[in-house]
Design a protein around this motif. Sequence first.
Motif: not given
Length: 447
Positions: A61-64, A319-321, A414-417, A430-437
């Motif tokens: 959920q983040c980068y470093f 990241i997935e988001r 903003d919507t996915l926050q 869930a975001l990974s699955g949505a990306s596949r769709e």
Amino acid sequence: MASLFGMLRKIGDLGTSADGVGALMATVPTGRNYYAEIDPPPAGAASGEPGLNGEAFIPGQCYFSVRMVEMRLTDAGNYIAAFLPLCAFFLRYTEAGAQREIPYVVGYDAIQQAMGTAAPQSGAGRVVFRDVYIARNVPYNSDGLEMFAALCRFSDSSLTRGILDFVATTVSMFGGAVGGAVVKAGEGLLKPLSKLFGTDGVSIRFGIFDGLALRRSGYRVLAGADSQDRLQGLQLADGVLHRQNGSGGLEPVNDVDYLVLAFEQRATLGEDMFSAAAALPFHRKWTETTTALLSDNAVAARAAFQSLAVDIAGSPLLIERDRFALLAAYSSEREKWKARKKSLKSAGGDGKSQNITSAVADRQKAAAARNSPIAQPLDAARLLLAKSAAAGAGTPTAGQDDASLTQALSTLLDTLQPGANGKPGAPPAALSGASREMLSAILGESS
């Protein structure tokens, strides 16, 4: 390089944490190192930079980023005249299921230049670094980050210079064109690096191996253990390390050799995804897409756009988001272009396949019917696509197009926050699955 990291652990000479989870001060039997978090600004003072205020590193959920902030040598004349100074860093983390190692060196030439020609006479010297990243915007995962950091000095001899010059050609140097990425890696580094740290005349002023470096975001100071009583109440002011004096005020730390590092956390790359062209080259394929759209070449536009989507879906740099937001934002902008170029609506299609707007709507409806967590992000994409498909006529300029794309991305993020619109944020799975769709809808599109 596994054996190299074994050697570095011994050099760091660290034990286990002394006071539980989150401890920064490890047990050091030989008393070699001081390694601590720098105090945040006092109450009422301006807050620190975003991503450096103790934010948690949450896998997926983040980068470093690891950034050099400042280095001080209390006896710079000795370092420069009689010794060759060097800062060495080694990072190891997992990226896309594969282990990656990054060696990074700030060599003696760079330090000498930063100290200036007066360093041998001045007796002390400080280097304040500007945007010098050892690693930047790396997706954080559950394996965390192993880090070795050290300030070393070497007796000035032909052997030492030869080894250091070899290292200079093997890993990127401060100020070099590569900017921290590995030029050459693997077991070829082991022998010269072993020589580097085992040569007579080398002194590791202080070095630390931290197997779990990303506990939380913020600044860290690394110094010799004998400096601990002089490193209390630390704060950064204008990129320079300060401490509290006897009267409670702040004074620069001038009597200690130290390094200051920043561990940055980012929840999204946001607009930087379009500016970081070297690391995230997606925008080039979007340019190919819009060029084909302007030429009324539906086949070329679709091929370029599908290639863009495949690159985004498979990139280990996101990241997935951000991955899902990019897929949806680019798709929504393409719908605007198609709305403006009405002749493309039927060109190249066989009349049987859905366009992406209706395809995503159908996938969102099906996901909602089975109460799937991918329904929430797909709904955000559906709304954005529907709005874009209804866009007015007129061909944008390049600047307007980029601004529109940036706005679409910002809207999705903003919507996915988490907590947006009173809804919990979609988890990475869930975001990974949505990306596949989304990818499936893009690749199945023929209109």
